[in-house]
Design an enzyme around this catalytic site. Structure first.
Site: not given
Ligand SMILES: CC(C)=CCNc1ncnc2c1ncn2[C@@H]1O[C@H](COP(=O)(O)O)[C@@H](O)[C@H]1O
Ligand SMILES: [Zn+2]
Length: 385
Positions: A99, A239, A242
């Site tokens: 996160s 990542h 992607e």
């Molecule tokens: C939009 C999509 C296809 C998602 C899957 N691919 C992703 N690629 C890059 N960063 C991501 C992805 N999914 C989630 N995140 C990251 O995780 C965050 C959400 O979880 P958190 O607030 O870090 O707890 C997002 O704001 C982003 O920074």
């Molecule tokens: Zn991811």
């Protein structure tokens, strides 16, 4: 639930790629919505249902809404606790949650108290006897640039030393898309001529490219932070590739090298990547975190059967099935294993091996791996006849 689904549910599993705020379930979302009715956010705005697909842009908009709903220490604690329990119910025995620490001036949330809230939730679940070993990866949002990345690494370093082994590494994530010149109508002379790594917005022309695209959050600017993380003993899950057009960045990041790769969709030559990139990944034996539904729903992969899992799995390369954002993409890890099996015709033995081999890719040390292997050995006879 049919017999087939029961097998995947009972299968002991390891989850290594789960973003906390993307993993929030419908039930938890209801709780959050009730806490903040004034936001007028509805459940269907924070999830992408069955058969639906969205552009990456639209998917990243969803996170903005979720972040509005999760903006206090109490919210973070609630979502972390619920997400951990849900993974445990799905028979995930080891989970690495990731996160991005956020500061919210309005609620007094700081990046430090954010991480503390997650750690408290992990400790509470352990105390309550939830049958899952949970670790935490602190995420860098690539869009926030060099300085924030460095601060995040320092924070992770502190918690690595003080959390009794709960904080193990760094995740590099965030919207990887490039902006085109259309988004960039009035560049200043200064913008055109210089780029500073403290500025998250970088002109590709500064890298000798004739392209006038701007790249937000280029990995080049994040290298010092990632190197520092690696040198102080934090593991790196990045990542990478992607989206297409990240070849130059992937080359740079692979030189670190990372300990695991998130997605890696466009690394191999059939997807516009290159053989040297594949060779590098194979040479360093860097596991790939595979998120089938996320890639299909986010439209970076045209269909399940065309997913790059096939390419890497056939190479015999370590691949770990993961969910990415189980809440946003309405899935769970059992379902992802089942989809992998049905799409790529994997036998139950092959599925078992896939889940067992994931243990080798965790960031926790040898003792934890041995404990998990022992668990798998105990469960196997009851599941595979
Ligand atoms: C939009 C999509 C296809 C998602 C899957 N691919 C992703 N690629 C890059 N960063 C991501 C992805 N999914 C989630 N995140 C990251 O995780 C965050 C959400 O979880 P958190 O607030 O870090 O707890 C997002 O704001 C982003 O920074
Ligand atoms: Zn991811």
């Amino acid at each position: 639930m049919d017999d087939d689904s029961v097998f995947y549910k009972k299968l002991p599993k390891v989850e290594l790629h789960a973003h906390l705020n993307g993993s929030v379930s419908a039930q938890t979302m209801e709780k959050l919505i009730q806490r903040k009715p004034h936001l007028n956010i509805e459940r269907n705005m924070t999830a992408i249902g069955k058969g639906q697909r969205r552009t990456l842009d639209e998917c990243f908009e969803v996170f903005k809404l979720i972040h509005k709903l999760v903006d206090t220490e109490e919210d973070i604690h609630t979502v972390a606790t619920d997400v951990i329990k849900e993974f445990a119910v799905d028979n995930v025995k080891y989970l690495e949650l990731r996160s991005t620490p956020r500061e919210e001036k309005g609620t007094g949330l700081t990046k430090k108290s954010y991480v503390e809230a997650v750690i408290k939730a992990i400790q509470q679940c352990k105390y309550d006897g939830v049958d899952i070993d949970v670790r935490f990866l602190v995420a860098i949002d690539r869009r926030n640039g060099t300085e924030v990345a460095m601060e995040t690494v320092k924070l992770a370093e502190e918690f690595m030393l003080s959390s009794g082994g709960l904080v193990l590494g760094i995740d590099l994530s965030g919207d990887p898309k490039m902006l085109t010149t259309a988004d960039w109508e009035h560049p200043t002379t200064q913008e055109l001529q210089f780029w500073r790594c403290s500025d998250p917005v970088v002109s590709l022309s500064q890298f000798g490219s004739s392209s006038s695209l701007r790249y937000v959050g280029h990995g080049r600017c994040l290298l010092p932070a990632l190197e520092r993380a690696r040198n102080c003993g934090l593991k790196l899950s990045l990542h990478m590739s992607e989206v297409s057009s990240q070849l130059e960045e992937s080359e740079l990041l692979l030189n670190l090298p990372p300990d695991r790769i998130g997605h890696g969709t466009f690394l191999h030559p059939e997807m516009g990547g290159s053989q040297p990139l594949v060779d590098q990944v194979v040479k360093h034996n860097i596991p790939l975190e595979i998120c089938l539904t996320s890639n299909v729903k986010g439209k970076t992969v045209p269909s399940y059967s065309q997913h790059h899992f096939r390419y890497w799995y056939q190479l015999g390369h370590p691949c770990v099935i993961c969910t990415d954002d189980k809440g946003v993409f309405c899935t769970d890890l059992s379902q992802e294993y089942q989809l992998a099996a049905s799409t790529f015709s994997l036998s139950p033995d092959a599925v078992w091996e896939l889940s067992e081999r994931a243990v080798d890719c965790i960031f926790a040390g040898e003792a934890v791996k041995q404990q998990l292997k022992q668990k798998w050995t105990e469960i196997k006879p009851g599941l595979l006849k």
